[in-house]
Design a protein around this motif. Structure first.
Motif, PDB file in Angstrom:
ATOM      1  N   GLY A   1       9.282 -48.182 -16.803  1.00  0.00           N
ATOM      2  CA  GLY A   1       9.394 -49.283 -17.757  1.00  0.00           C
ATOM      3  C   GLY A   1       8.420 -50.398 -17.445  1.00  0.00           C
ATOM      4  N   SER A   2       8.132 -50.600 -16.152  1.00  0.00           N
ATOM      5  CA  SER A   2       7.163 -51.625 -15.750  1.00  0.00           C
ATOM      6  C   SER A   2       5.774 -51.295 -16.276  1.00  0.00           C
TER       7      SER A   2
ATOM      8  N   GLY B   1      19.343 -39.522 -22.513  1.00  0.00           N
ATOM      9  CA  GLY B   1      19.129 -39.364 -23.953  1.00  0.00           C
ATOM     10  C   GLY B   1      17.953 -40.139 -24.510  1.00  0.00           C
ATOM     11  N   GLU B   2      18.220 -40.935 -25.551  1.00  0.00           N
ATOM     12  CA  GLU B   2      17.153 -41.590 -26.309  1.00  0.00           C
ATOM     13  C   GLU B   2      16.371 -42.598 -25.477  1.00  0.00           C
ATOM     14  N   ALA B   3      17.030 -43.240 -24.510  1.00  0.00           N
ATOM     15  CA  ALA B   3      16.325 -44.237 -23.702  1.00  0.00           C
ATOM     16  C   ALA B   3      15.193 -43.594 -22.910  1.00  0.00           C
ATOM     17  N   ILE B   4      15.453 -42.450 -22.306  1.00  0.00           N
ATOM     18  CA  ILE B   4      14.415 -41.752 -21.553  1.00  0.00           C
ATOM     19  C   ILE B   4      13.294 -41.312 -22.487  1.00  0.00           C
ATOM     20  N   LYS B   5      13.662 -40.790 -23.655  1.00  0.00           N
ATOM     21  CA  LYS B   5      12.660 -40.350 -24.633  1.00  0.00           C
ATOM     22  C   LYS B   5      11.756 -41.507 -25.041  1.00  0.00           C
ATOM     23  N   ALA B   6      12.362 -42.678 -25.288  1.00  0.00           N
ATOM     24  CA  ALA B   6      11.584 -43.850 -25.702  1.00  0.00           C
ATOM     25  C   ALA B   6      10.648 -44.314 -24.583  1.00  0.00           C
TER      26      ALA B   6
ATOM     27  N   LYS C   1       9.365 -42.427 -22.257  1.00  0.00           N
ATOM     28  CA  LYS C   1       8.279 -41.446 -22.178  1.00  0.00           C
ATOM     29  C   LYS C   1       7.231 -41.699 -23.254  1.00  0.00           C
ATOM     30  N   GLU C   2       7.678 -42.228 -24.386  1.00  0.00           N
ATOM     31  CA  GLU C   2       6.741 -42.526 -25.485  1.00  0.00           C
ATOM     32  C   GLU C   2       5.991 -43.843 -25.289  1.00  0.00           C
ATOM     33  N   GLY C   3       6.316 -44.539 -24.194  1.00  0.00           N
ATOM     34  CA  GLY C   3       5.591 -45.768 -23.876  1.00  0.00           C
ATOM     35  C   GLY C   3       6.205 -47.022 -24.452  1.00  0.00           C
ATOM     36  N   LEU C   4       7.405 -46.937 -25.029  1.00  0.00           N
ATOM     37  CA  LEU C   4       8.041 -48.118 -25.591  1.00  0.00           C
ATOM     38  C   LEU C   4       8.575 -49.019 -24.485  1.00  0.00           C
ATOM     39  N   VAL C   5       8.789 -50.279 -24.823  1.00  0.00           N
ATOM     40  CA  VAL C   5       9.189 -51.275 -23.847  1.00  0.00           C
ATOM     41  C   VAL C   5      10.699 -51.464 -23.888  1.00  0.00           C
ATOM     42  N   MET C   6      11.328 -51.343 -22.727  1.00  0.00           N
ATOM     43  CA  MET C   6      12.775 -51.518 -22.641  1.00  0.00           C
ATOM     44  C   MET C   6      13.086 -52.977 -22.340  1.00  0.00           C
ATOM     45  N   GLN C   7      13.957 -53.565 -23.160  1.00  0.00           N
ATOM     46  CA  GLN C   7      14.408 -54.928 -22.944  1.00  0.00           C
ATOM     47  C   GLN C   7      15.917 -54.919 -22.737  1.00  0.00           C
ATOM     48  N   LEU C   8      16.368 -55.647 -21.747  1.00  0.00           N
ATOM     49  CA  LEU C   8      17.782 -55.645 -21.372  1.00  0.00           C
ATOM     50  C   LEU C   8      18.373 -57.013 -21.536  1.00  0.00           C
ATOM     51  N   ALA C   9      19.629 -57.070 -21.993  1.00  0.00           N
ATOM     52  CA  ALA C   9      20.322 -58.347 -22.137  1.00  0.00           C
ATOM     53  C   ALA C   9      20.730 -58.850 -20.769  1.00  0.00           C
TER      54      ALA C   9
END
Length: 374
Positions: free
Chosen positions: A44-45, A359-364, A366-374
């Motif tokens: 994610g970094s 699931g979808e979080a890992i897929k996203a 892998k696609e290079g999307l940015v994970m944002q957490l509350a």
């Protein structure tokens, strides 16, 4: 230790664990190559850093625009300010009438000055560059990726604290890599000050490595002084500088010693910043009311401000400081980024025995999307 502060409005605003694209309806632009600093697998970094550098590559002009903040960066968080406003509203003016506050409440730009272009409010003292805001957003994302609580996990007590050390190490490496780009270095200075003044750095001071923490804090001190020398060398340290928030950022840096009460790392930073301000007639803004008087810096000789071109344009020795820090700890990277862990590792540390990123979080990711957490 100062009270905990919530992150500023510049921080990620997602309400739950999720991945999202860096743009909405805009056409996707080619991404810059991924830095070798990150793990080869999922990270994610790496995604957050790549998105930031892509934005800087494609929109360098807009990154150098400045926007207003309706109130000082230092001081109380929004909840504290709301409480103070309520108290002020209930005070009497001496004639039995409620006393009215001069400052309207912050509503994130709906009616207050937040996000308004500073060029339309040239006398307003509190501004941030869009590049600095985005660098802080990226920094805040990287911090969240290292916080087990947000993943409903427990690893060990000071895991998050060491994660913050890693995030700051990455910022140091960014600063050194940008030694020929003073604007990028300025964004990093803004981001670090937002980290201390409007994030919650408490976990940083709880790590079981007092000596390493002292070296890290001293590197922050040296980085800011190196920034001053760079600006002086480029004739940018002046009242009419194109850096619209130069007085505010210097003032916020003076207040760093509030966050390291048991450390001497920032002890001489205020006096040198005051000396630079006095030398170049810069009006300091957002200096804490609790800031103590500083000893004067001699005009020449030992203890005076160095020539900006000394030591091959590194008069404060930031490169040597970074080398010293590298001997204490591994600089930067993503070892503490929870997204880089294997599924079984996350399951083992999870409260419910399930991988929080299945699931979808890992897929996203892998696609290079940015994970944002509350």
């Amino acid at each position: 230790m100062p009270p905990k502060r919530k992150s500023t409005d510049a921080a990620p605003a997602s309400a739950s664990k999720k991945s999202k694209a860096s743009t909405d309806d805009a056409p996707e632009k080619p991404q810059v190559p991924r830095s070798k600093r990150w793990s080869k697998g999922i990270s994610g970094s790496a995604n957050a850093d790549t998105e930031y550098r892509t934005m800087m590559t494609h929109n360098p002009e807009s990154a150098w625009e400045f926007v207003c903040q309706c109130r000082p960066i230092s001081g109380s968080d929004d909840e504290d300010e709301d409480d103070e406003d309520d108290e002020d509203d209930n005070e009497e003016d001496g004639e039995g009438e409620p006393k009215k506050t001069d400052r309207p409440p912050c509503d994130n730009g709906k009616t207050c000055l937040c996000t308004k272009p500073s060029k339309d409010h040239p006398d307003h003292p509190y501004t941030l560059s869009l590049g600095g805001i985005q660098k802080f957003r990226t920094t805040a994302i990287m911090c969240s990726l290292r916080d087990p609580d947000l993943f409903e996990m427990y690893i060990y007590n000071d895991f998050y604290g060491y994660g913050l050390v890693e995030v700051l190490g990455n910022l140091f490496l960014d600063f050194e890599e940008a030694k020929d780009d003073w604007k990028q270095q300025w964004y990093i200075c803004e981001a670090i000050l937002l980290f201390f003044h409007r994030f919650d750095p408490a976990a940083l001071f709880m790590i079981d490595d007092g000596e390493g923490l002292e070296v890290l804090l001293h590197a922050i001190r040296t980085m800011f002084l190196a920034m001053m020398a760079t600006l002086e060398r480029n004739d940018l340290l002046k009242p009419d500088s194109e850096i619209k928030n130069i007085g505010m950022i210097m003032g916020l840096a003076i207040g760093l010693d509030e966050y390291a009460e048991d450390s001497d790392a920032f002890e001489d930073l205020p006096k040198y910043l005051h000396a630079y301000a006095e030398k170049h007639k810069i009006v300091l803004q957002d200096v804490s009311e609790d800031s103590e008087p500083v000893d004067p810096v001699p005009a020449t000789g030992k203890g005076s401000l160095p020539e900006p071109t000394a030591k091959k344009n590194d008069p404060w020795g930031f490169a040597a400081e970074l080398k010293k820090l590298g001997k204490e700890q591994k600089l930067g990277g993503d070892r503490f980024d929870i997204t880089t862990m294997s599924g079984p590792e996350r399951k083992k540390a999870s409260f419910d025995g399930k991988d929080p990123l299945a699931g979808e979080a890992i897929k996203a990711l892998k696609e290079g999307l940015v994970m944002q957490l509350a």
